[in-house]
Write a protein that holds these residues in place. Structure first.
Motif, PDB file in Angstrom:
ATOM      1  N   ALA A   1       0.833  -1.202   0.000  1.00 30.61           N
ATOM      2  CA  ALA A   1       0.000   0.000   0.000  1.00 30.61           C
ATOM      3  C   ALA A   1       0.869   1.254   0.000  1.00 30.61           C
ATOM      4  CB  ALA A   1      -0.920  -0.009   1.217  1.00 30.61           C
ATOM      5  N   LYS A   2       0.385   2.301  -0.654  1.00 26.56           N
ATOM      6  CA  LYS A   2       1.096   3.578  -0.696  1.00 26.56           C
ATOM      7  C   LYS A   2       0.370   4.589   0.188  1.00 26.56           C
ATOM      8  CE  LYS A   2       3.138   3.000  -5.279  1.00 26.56           C
ATOM      9  NZ  LYS A   2       3.301   3.590  -6.628  1.00 26.56           N
ATOM     10  N   ALA A   3       1.137   5.239   1.029  1.00 22.51           N
ATOM     11  CA  ALA A   3       0.539   6.213   1.946  1.00 22.51           C
ATOM     12  C   ALA A   3       0.075   7.448   1.188  1.00 22.51           C
ATOM     13  CB  ALA A   3       1.550   6.605   3.016  1.00 22.51           C
ATOM     14  N   ARG A   4      -1.114   7.931   1.514  1.00 17.99           N
ATOM     15  CA  ARG A   4      -1.643   9.152   0.914  1.00 17.99           C
ATOM     16  C   ARG A   4      -1.211  10.360   1.733  1.00 17.99           C
ATOM     17  NH1 ARG A   4      -6.600  10.023   1.529  1.00 17.99           N
ATOM     18  NH2 ARG A   4      -6.924   8.578   3.249  1.00 17.99           N
ATOM     19  N   VAL A   5      -1.082  11.500   1.044  1.00 18.50           N
ATOM     20  CA  VAL A   5      -0.837  12.752   1.755  1.00 18.50           C
ATOM     21  C   VAL A   5      -2.163  13.212   2.339  1.00 18.50           C
ATOM     22  CG1 VAL A   5      -0.121  15.157   1.567  1.00 18.50           C
ATOM     23  CG2 VAL A   5       1.091  13.393   0.278  1.00 18.50           C
ATOM     24  N   THR A   6      -2.222  13.332   3.650  1.00 13.65           N
ATOM     25  CA  THR A   6      -3.449  13.778   4.318  1.00 13.65           C
ATOM     26  C   THR A   6      -3.292  15.166   4.935  1.00 13.65           C
ATOM     27  OG1 THR A   6      -2.759  12.591   6.315  1.00 13.65           O
ATOM     28  CG2 THR A   6      -4.237  11.436   4.802  1.00 13.65           C
ATOM     29  N   ASP A   7      -2.046  15.593   5.122  1.00 12.11           N
ATOM     30  CA  ASP A   7      -1.763  16.924   5.666  1.00 12.11           C
ATOM     31  C   ASP A   7      -0.873  17.651   4.656  1.00 12.11           C
ATOM     32  OD1 ASP A   7      -1.148  19.197   7.041  1.00 12.11           O
ATOM     33  OD2 ASP A   7      -0.160  18.208   8.731  1.00 12.11           O
ATOM     34  N   PHE A   8      -1.472  18.609   3.941  1.00  9.15           N
ATOM     35  CA  PHE A   8      -0.743  19.315   2.883  1.00  9.15           C
ATOM     36  C   PHE A   8      -0.003  20.560   3.403  1.00  9.15           C
ATOM     37  CE2 PHE A   8      -3.594  16.766   0.303  1.00  9.15           C
ATOM     38  CZ  PHE A   8      -2.804  16.443  -0.797  1.00  9.15           C
ATOM     39  N   ARG A   9      -0.087  20.835   4.683  1.00  6.88           N
ATOM     40  CA  ARG A   9       0.532  22.061   5.189  1.00  6.88           C
ATOM     41  C   ARG A   9       2.030  22.135   4.946  1.00  6.88           C
ATOM     42  NH1 ARG A   9      -1.895  22.157  11.154  1.00  6.88           N
ATOM     43  NH2 ARG A   9      -1.479  19.932  10.832  1.00  6.88           N
ATOM     44  N   PRO A  10       2.796  21.055   5.134  1.00  9.49           N
ATOM     45  CA  PRO A  10       4.237  21.146   4.839  1.00  9.49           C
ATOM     46  C   PRO A  10       4.515  21.486   3.371  1.00  9.49           C
ATOM     47  CG  PRO A  10       3.792  19.239   6.220  1.00  9.49           C
ATOM     48  CD  PRO A  10       2.460  19.755   5.776  1.00  9.49           C
ATOM     49  N   LEU A  11       3.714  20.939   2.454  1.00  6.76           N
ATOM     50  CA  LEU A  11       3.870  21.278   1.038  1.00  6.76           C
ATOM     51  C   LEU A  11       3.428  22.711   0.756  1.00  6.76           C
ATOM     52  CD1 LEU A  11       2.670  18.072  -0.847  1.00  6.76           C
ATOM     53  CD2 LEU A  11       4.833  19.250  -1.228  1.00  6.76           C
ATOM     54  N   ASP A  12       2.307  23.102   1.345  1.00  7.99           N
ATOM     55  CA  ASP A  12       1.757  24.428   1.071  1.00  7.99           C
ATOM     56  C   ASP A  12       2.648  25.553   1.578  1.00  7.99           C
ATOM     57  OD1 ASP A  12      -0.339  23.175  -0.130  1.00  7.99           O
ATOM     58  OD2 ASP A  12      -1.808  23.575   1.449  1.00  7.99           O
ATOM     59  N   ASP A  13       3.549  25.240   2.492  1.00  4.54           N
ATOM     60  CA  ASP A  13       4.502  26.250   2.970  1.00  4.54           C
ATOM     61  C   ASP A  13       5.410  26.758   1.847  1.00  4.54           C
ATOM     62  OD1 ASP A  13       3.574  26.272   5.563  1.00  4.54           O
ATOM     63  OD2 ASP A  13       5.083  24.885   6.329  1.00  4.54           O
ATOM     64  N   TYR A  14       5.541  25.987   0.775  1.00  4.77           N
ATOM     65  CA  TYR A  14       6.404  26.378  -0.337  1.00  4.77           C
ATOM     66  C   TYR A  14       5.662  27.161  -1.417  1.00  4.77           C
ATOM     67  CZ  TYR A  14      10.065  23.287   1.472  1.00  4.77           C
ATOM     68  OH  TYR A  14      11.042  22.703   2.255  1.00  4.77           O
ATOM     69  N   ILE A  15       4.368  27.383  -1.222  1.00  5.68           N
ATOM     70  CA  ILE A  15       3.574  28.094  -2.220  1.00  5.68           C
ATOM     71  C   ILE A  15       3.676  29.606  -2.003  1.00  5.68           C
ATOM     72  CG2 ILE A  15       1.249  28.513  -3.095  1.00  5.68           C
ATOM     73  CD1 ILE A  15       0.539  25.674  -2.494  1.00  5.68           C
ATOM     74  N   LEU A  16       3.923  30.331  -3.097  1.00  9.91           N
ATOM     75  CA  LEU A  16       3.931  31.793  -3.057  1.00  9.91           C
ATOM     76  C   LEU A  16       2.584  32.315  -3.550  1.00  9.91           C
ATOM     77  CD1 LEU A  16       7.470  32.539  -4.575  1.00  9.91           C
ATOM     78  CD2 LEU A  16       6.840  32.222  -2.173  1.00  9.91           C
ATOM     79  N   ASP A  17       2.133  33.414  -2.970  1.00  7.79           N
ATOM     80  CA  ASP A  17       0.840  33.993  -3.327  1.00  7.79           C
ATOM     81  C   ASP A  17       0.810  34.360  -4.815  1.00  7.79           C
ATOM     82  OD1 ASP A  17      -1.083  36.578  -3.502  1.00  7.79           O
ATOM     83  OD2 ASP A  17      -1.693  35.279  -1.849  1.00  7.79           O
ATOM     84  N   PRO A  18      -0.320  34.179  -5.493  1.00  2.83           N
ATOM     85  CA  PRO A  18      -0.408  34.546  -6.918  1.00  2.83           C
ATOM     86  C   PRO A  18       0.008  35.982  -7.206  1.00  2.83           C
ATOM     87  CG  PRO A  18      -2.343  33.291  -6.286  1.00  2.83           C
ATOM     88  CD  PRO A  18      -1.571  33.546  -5.009  1.00  2.83           C
TER      89      PRO A  18
END
Length: 328
Positions: free
Chosen positions: A242-259
């Protein structure tokens, strides 16, 4: 009875991820990878970067795709290494050598050429480029063995500097240039002018529009952030593959810059909550304040630090043209 539209798959996440693209990865492949990692509904990039090149590939998620043209029209900075003594079909290391020379240029001779390649210059894009010839990409025609005639074009090179001469065979340059400029063509043409020929052996993009090296994030960093947000699996699930799903996107979203980061060259209008609501409904709002311009061809409006719309200012009122409703 009309069918209801299918609900988009993925998260309505919006913003910019400034990927440090590794060599060997195509731009389309990189966008697909980021879209998958973020489980984003929509994604696109602001300017193709060759598979053999590394560096900045700005990737827009969600509503940020509406700001892509402003990034593509911005200046770009490339750092590239030219090897003297050979010209290739692709103007880089991918293609076979077509012309060679035992001559090698002195640094002074290269420096004397820099002014000729600064400002508005005329260049012919490489045979292996994304230029369209009668609806076909030049690189597709070239790979099929066809010799294509590509018209020269005027491009803008704002700055071209020598940053290093590691040996007698190579010179490292940094170029700041406008949309549509091919540094592979610069290497090819300088080699011809110097009588020794040349091609690029390393190419890295380090800035695009409003984004610079401090904004870069690697795939490894994003993979680590995704791993941090994945659900834990028990031993039985792991044993079953089984492959683990991402359930908490906050660590990834920290790398997003505002449009809105992409719109730094436009005039910014700050809206109250009431004005933001009116603009999101497509209505113009009157601007107050001594410094507010009466007219402006392009401006963007923000409310509570978030991008609300891109539009124009006419007779002291902001008129929305593109409204943003995404979130991250």
């Amino acid at each position: 009875m009309a069918r209801q539209g299918r609900k988009p798959k993925g998260r309505p996440v919006s913003g910019w991820v400034i990927l440090d693209k590794p060599k060997g990865m195509g731009s389309t492949e990189a966008v697909a990878k980021i879209k998958w990692l973020y489980f984003a509904q929509k994604a696109g990039h602001a300017g193709t970067l060759d598979p053999l090149a590394s560096g900045m590939l700005p990737i827009a998620l969600g509503d940020a795709t509406k700001t892509v043209p402003y990034v593509m029209d911005g200046r770009k900075v490339y750092r590239f290494t030219v090897r003297w003594g050979a010209e290739t079909t692709t103007d880089d290391t991918e293609g076979p050598v077509t012309r060679a020379s035992d001559e090698r240029p002195a640094r002074e001779a290269v420096e004397a050429l820099l002014a000729d390649y600064t400002g508005e210059i005329e260049q012919v894009p490489p045979q292996f480029s994304a230029i369209k010839i009668e609806g076909e990409r030049a690189y597709d025609l070239a790979r099929a063995g066809e010799t294509v005639e590509i018209a020269s074009r005027l491009v803008q090179v704002h700055r071209l500097d020598i940053v290093d001469v590691p040996d007698g065979e190579t010179t490292v340059f940094e170029a700041e240039c406008g949309k549509g400029t091919y540094v592979r063509s610069i290497a090819r043409d300088m080699g011809r002018d110097l009588g020794c020929f040349g091609h690029i052996v390393d190419l890295r993009r380090i800035a695009v529009g409003a984004f610079d090296e401090e904004d870069l994030v690697t795939l490894d960093e994003l993979e680590d952030a995704a791993q941090e947000g994945r659900e834990p699996l028990d031993e039985a699930a792991i044993a079953a593959g089984a492959k683990a799903r991402v359930t908490d996107f906050r660590p990834l979203d920290d790398y997003i810059l505002d449009p809105a980061t992409a719109l730094c060259d436009l005039y910014e209008v700050t809206l109250s909550d009431d004005q933001a609501g009116r603009v999101r409904s497509g209505n113009p709002v009157l601007l107050r304040g001594r410094d507010a311009p009466a007219f402006c061809d392009e401006a963007f409006a923000t409310g509570q630090g978030r991008l609300v719309a891109i539009g124009s200012i006419e007779e002291g009122s902001f008129h929305p043209k593109r409204v943003f409703g995404g979130r991250h």
